[in-house]
Design a protein around this motif. Structure first.
Motif, PDB file in Angstrom:
ATOM      1  N   ALA A 110       2.148  -3.394   4.823  1.00 21.00           N
ATOM      2  CA  ALA A 110       2.515  -4.706   4.287  1.00 21.00           C
ATOM      3  C   ALA A 110       2.261  -4.644   2.782  1.00 21.00           C
ATOM      4  O   ALA A 110       1.204  -4.180   2.350  1.00 21.00           O
ATOM      5  N   LEU A 111       3.212  -5.108   1.994  1.00 23.76           N
ATOM      6  CA  LEU A 111       3.105  -4.962   0.547  1.00 23.76           C
ATOM      7  C   LEU A 111       2.679  -6.223  -0.180  1.00 23.76           C
ATOM      8  O   LEU A 111       2.144  -6.129  -1.276  1.00 23.76           O
ATOM      9  N   GLY A 112       2.925  -7.364   0.375  1.00 18.00           N
ATOM     10  CA  GLY A 112       2.661  -8.609  -0.335  1.00 18.00           C
ATOM     11  C   GLY A 112       1.265  -9.147  -0.136  1.00 18.00           C
ATOM     12  O   GLY A 112       0.370  -8.476   0.394  1.00 18.00           O
ATOM     13  N   ARG A 113       1.099 -10.373  -0.557  1.00 17.63           N
ATOM     14  CA  ARG A 113      -0.206 -11.041  -0.440  1.00 17.63           C
ATOM     15  C   ARG A 113      -0.474 -11.573   0.964  1.00 17.63           C
ATOM     16  O   ARG A 113      -1.563 -12.035   1.262  1.00 17.63           O
ATOM     17  N   ARG A 114       0.552 -11.530   1.814  1.00 14.99           N
ATOM     18  CA  ARG A 114       0.403 -11.983   3.199  1.00 14.99           C
ATOM     19  C   ARG A 114       1.153 -11.045   4.114  1.00 14.99           C
ATOM     20  O   ARG A 114       1.970 -10.265   3.673  1.00 14.99           O
ATOM     21  N   GLY A 115       0.879 -11.184   5.370  1.00 13.11           N
ATOM     22  CA  GLY A 115       1.620 -10.431   6.369  1.00 13.11           C
ATOM     23  C   GLY A 115       0.870  -9.206   6.859  1.00 13.11           C
ATOM     24  O   GLY A 115      -0.010  -8.682   6.185  1.00 13.11           O
ATOM     25  N   ALA A 116       1.248  -8.806   8.061  1.00 13.26           N
ATOM     26  CA  ALA A 116       0.636  -7.644   8.694  1.00 13.26           C
ATOM     27  C   ALA A 116       1.502  -6.415   8.460  1.00 13.26           C
ATOM     28  O   ALA A 116       2.722  -6.512   8.321  1.00 13.26           O
ATOM     29  N   SER A 117       0.857  -5.269   8.438  1.00 15.55           N
ATOM     30  CA  SER A 117       1.592  -4.011   8.331  1.00 15.55           C
ATOM     31  C   SER A 117       2.337  -3.759   9.637  1.00 15.55           C
ATOM     32  O   SER A 117       1.856  -4.119  10.710  1.00 15.55           O
ATOM     33  N   THR A 118       3.494  -3.119   9.524  1.00  9.85           N
ATOM     34  CA  THR A 118       4.258  -2.824  10.737  1.00  9.85           C
ATOM     35  C   THR A 118       3.549  -1.775  11.586  1.00  9.85           C
ATOM     36  O   THR A 118       3.714  -1.750  12.797  1.00  9.85           O
ATOM     37  N   MET A 119       2.764  -0.920  10.957  1.00  7.77           N
ATOM     38  CA  MET A 119       1.953   0.048  11.688  1.00  7.77           C
ATOM     39  C   MET A 119       0.494  -0.409  11.612  1.00  7.77           C
ATOM     40  O   MET A 119      -0.046  -0.578  10.521  1.00  7.77           O
ATOM     41  N   ARG A 120      -0.101  -0.642  12.730  1.00  6.09           N
ATOM     42  CA  ARG A 120      -1.449  -1.191  12.782  1.00  6.09           C
ATOM     43  C   ARG A 120      -2.460  -0.360  11.988  1.00  6.09           C
ATOM     44  O   ARG A 120      -3.360  -0.884  11.356  1.00  6.09           O
ATOM     45  N   GLU A 121      -2.313   0.955  12.003  1.00  5.83           N
ATOM     46  CA  GLU A 121      -3.255   1.836  11.313  1.00  5.83           C
ATOM     47  C   GLU A 121      -3.097   1.797   9.788  1.00  5.83           C
ATOM     48  O   GLU A 121      -3.971   2.250   9.061  1.00  5.83           O
ATOM     49  N   ALA A 122      -1.965   1.304   9.319  1.00  5.72           N
ATOM     50  CA  ALA A 122      -1.670   1.293   7.887  1.00  5.72           C
ATOM     51  C   ALA A 122      -2.184  -0.010   7.271  1.00  5.72           C
ATOM     52  O   ALA A 122      -1.668  -1.080   7.565  1.00  5.72           O
ATOM     53  N   PRO A 123      -3.199   0.049   6.431  1.00  9.71           N
ATOM     54  CA  PRO A 123      -3.744  -1.194   5.872  1.00  9.71           C
ATOM     55  C   PRO A 123      -2.757  -1.880   4.942  1.00  9.71           C
ATOM     56  O   PRO A 123      -1.965  -1.211   4.261  1.00  9.71           O
ATOM     57  N   PRO A 124      -2.754  -3.197   4.919  1.00  4.46           N
ATOM     58  CA  PRO A 124      -1.923  -3.918   3.941  1.00  4.46           C
ATOM     59  C   PRO A 124      -2.350  -3.519   2.530  1.00  4.46           C
ATOM     60  O   PRO A 124      -3.535  -3.306   2.264  1.00  4.46           O
ATOM     61  N   PHE A 125      -1.401  -3.405   1.631  1.00  2.08           N
ATOM     62  CA  PHE A 125      -1.711  -3.004   0.262  1.00  2.08           C
ATOM     63  C   PHE A 125      -2.696  -3.947  -0.410  1.00  2.08           C
ATOM     64  O   PHE A 125      -3.497  -3.518  -1.216  1.00  2.08           O
ATOM     65  N   ARG A 126      -2.653  -5.227  -0.061  1.00  5.23           N
ATOM     66  CA  ARG A 126      -3.551  -6.184  -0.719  1.00  5.23           C
ATOM     67  C   ARG A 126      -5.014  -5.869  -0.440  1.00  5.23           C
ATOM     68  O   ARG A 126      -5.890  -6.257  -1.182  1.00  5.23           O
ATOM     69  N   THR A 127      -5.286  -5.127   0.649  1.00  7.59           N
ATOM     70  CA  THR A 127      -6.670  -4.773   0.967  1.00  7.59           C
ATOM     71  C   THR A 127      -7.112  -3.481   0.286  1.00  7.59           C
ATOM     72  O   THR A 127      -8.312  -3.229   0.184  1.00  7.59           O
ATOM     73  N   LEU A 128      -6.164  -2.682  -0.171  1.00  9.43           N
ATOM     74  CA  LEU A 128      -6.528  -1.399  -0.766  1.00  9.43           C
ATOM     75  C   LEU A 128      -7.302  -1.568  -2.062  1.00  9.43           C
ATOM     76  O   LEU A 128      -8.200  -0.781  -2.360  1.00  9.43           O
ATOM     77  N   ALA A 129      -6.965  -2.583  -2.832  1.00 12.20           N
ATOM     78  CA  ALA A 129      -7.663  -2.813  -4.095  1.00 12.20           C
ATOM     79  C   ALA A 129      -9.130  -3.138  -3.860  1.00 12.20           C
ATOM     80  O   ALA A 129      -9.966  -2.864  -4.717  1.00 12.20           O
ATOM     81  N   GLY A 130      -9.457  -3.686  -2.716  1.00 10.90           N
ATOM     82  CA  GLY A 130     -10.848  -3.973  -2.397  1.00 10.90           C
ATOM     83  C   GLY A 130     -11.584  -2.784  -1.797  1.00 10.90           C
ATOM     84  O   GLY A 130     -12.801  -2.748  -1.776  1.00 10.90           O
ATOM     85  N   ARG A 131     -10.829  -1.807  -1.324  1.00 13.67           N
ATOM     86  CA  ARG A 131     -11.433  -0.652  -0.668  1.00 13.67           C
ATOM     87  C   ARG A 131     -11.613   0.542  -1.600  1.00 13.67           C
ATOM     88  O   ARG A 131     -12.374   1.450  -1.324  1.00 13.67           O
ATOM     89  N   PHE A 132     -10.848   0.565  -2.679  1.00 22.11           N
ATOM     90  CA  PHE A 132     -10.886   1.678  -3.620  1.00 22.11           C
ATOM     91  C   PHE A 132     -11.036   1.144  -5.034  1.00 22.11           C
ATOM     92  O   PHE A 132     -10.535   0.071  -5.345  1.00 22.11           O
ATOM     93  N   PRO A 133     -11.674   1.896  -5.907  1.00 22.13           N
ATOM     94  CA  PRO A 133     -11.731   1.475  -7.312  1.00 22.13           C
ATOM     95  C   PRO A 133     -10.332   1.630  -7.933  1.00 22.13           C
ATOM     96  O   PRO A 133      -9.870   2.745  -8.158  1.00 22.13           O
ATOM     97  N   VAL A 134      -9.660   0.522  -8.124  1.00 23.52           N
ATOM     98  CA  VAL A 134      -8.260   0.542  -8.550  1.00 23.52           C
ATOM     99  C   VAL A 134      -8.087   1.247  -9.892  1.00 23.52           C
ATOM    100  O   VAL A 134      -7.082   1.916 -10.112  1.00 23.52           O
ATOM    101  N   ASP A 135      -9.060   1.131 -10.778  1.00 26.65           N
ATOM    102  CA  ASP A 135      -8.927   1.786 -12.074  1.00 26.65           C
ATOM    103  C   ASP A 135      -8.876   3.303 -11.939  1.00 26.65           C
ATOM    104  O   ASP A 135      -8.337   3.984 -12.803  1.00 26.65           O
ATOM    105  N   ASP A 136      -9.427   3.847 -10.860  1.00 33.26           N
ATOM    106  CA  ASP A 136      -9.389   5.291 -10.620  1.00 33.26           C
ATOM    107  C   ASP A 136      -8.264   5.693  -9.675  1.00 33.26           C
ATOM    108  O   ASP A 136      -8.020   6.876  -9.466  1.00 33.26           O
ATOM    109  N   LEU A 137      -7.580   4.718  -9.108  1.00 30.52           N
ATOM    110  CA  LEU A 137      -6.602   4.994  -8.068  1.00 30.52           C
ATOM    111  C   LEU A 137      -5.415   5.804  -8.573  1.00 30.52           C
ATOM    112  O   LEU A 137      -4.920   6.671  -7.857  1.00 30.52           O
ATOM    113  N   ALA A 138      -4.966   5.575  -9.787  1.00 31.92           N
ATOM    114  CA  ALA A 138      -3.830   6.338 -10.312  1.00 31.92           C
ATOM    115  C   ALA A 138      -4.153   7.829 -10.322  1.00 31.92           C
ATOM    116  O   ALA A 138      -3.313   8.662  -9.950  1.00 31.92           O
ATOM    117  N   ASP A 139      -5.369   8.175 -10.719  1.00 32.71           N
ATOM    118  CA  ASP A 139      -5.768   9.588 -10.721  1.00 32.71           C
ATOM    119  C   ASP A 139      -5.788  10.159  -9.304  1.00 32.71           C
ATOM    120  O   ASP A 139      -5.329  11.279  -9.068  1.00 32.71           O
TER     121      ASP A 139
END
Length: 111
Positions: free
Chosen positions: A47-76
């Motif tokens: 799921a790419l937006g601020r709402r909604g579930a991912s079509t694959m249950r194992e795939a986290p919504p993108f909105r949660t990734l910023a909370g799980r990883f240090p976004v400033d280091d994510l590009a690297d």
């Protein structure tokens, strides 16, 4: 027929107010490119937006990734390569520009 031109300060104020009304993602060209990349390569599972579930249950919504990883280091991290994060996710390595744009998009989702 004579046109009445608005003074430059009025036009500037109108343009700035319209720009301020846009979502942050729309104001940042890198975030827009990052979202386009995500739609092309990641939306099948995530799921790419601020709402909604991912079509694959194992795939986290993108909105949660910023909370799980240090976004400033994510590009690297994305440019160095990502190994399987969930069973169906392929290994990948992004071009540094795509990685930076995707990281900006993920950061914009936090706002």
């Amino acid at each position: 027929m004579r046109r009445h031109a608005l003074p430059l300060p009025v036009l500037t104020a109108v343009a700035l107010s319209l720009l301020a009304a846009l979502p942050i993602e729309a104001r940042d060209a890198s975030a827009v490119r990052g979202e386009a990349f995500a739609r092309e390569h990641c939306a099948r599972c995530h799921a790419l937006g601020r709402r909604g579930a991912s079509t694959m249950r194992e795939a986290p919504p993108f909105r949660t990734l910023a909370g799980r990883f240090p976004v400033d280091d994510l590009a690297d991290v994305l440019a160095e390569g990502v190994d399987h994060r969930h069973p169906a996710m392929p290994d990948f390595r992004l071009d540094p520009t795509d990685a930076a744009n995707l990281a900006v998009y993920l950061k914009a989702l936090r706002r």
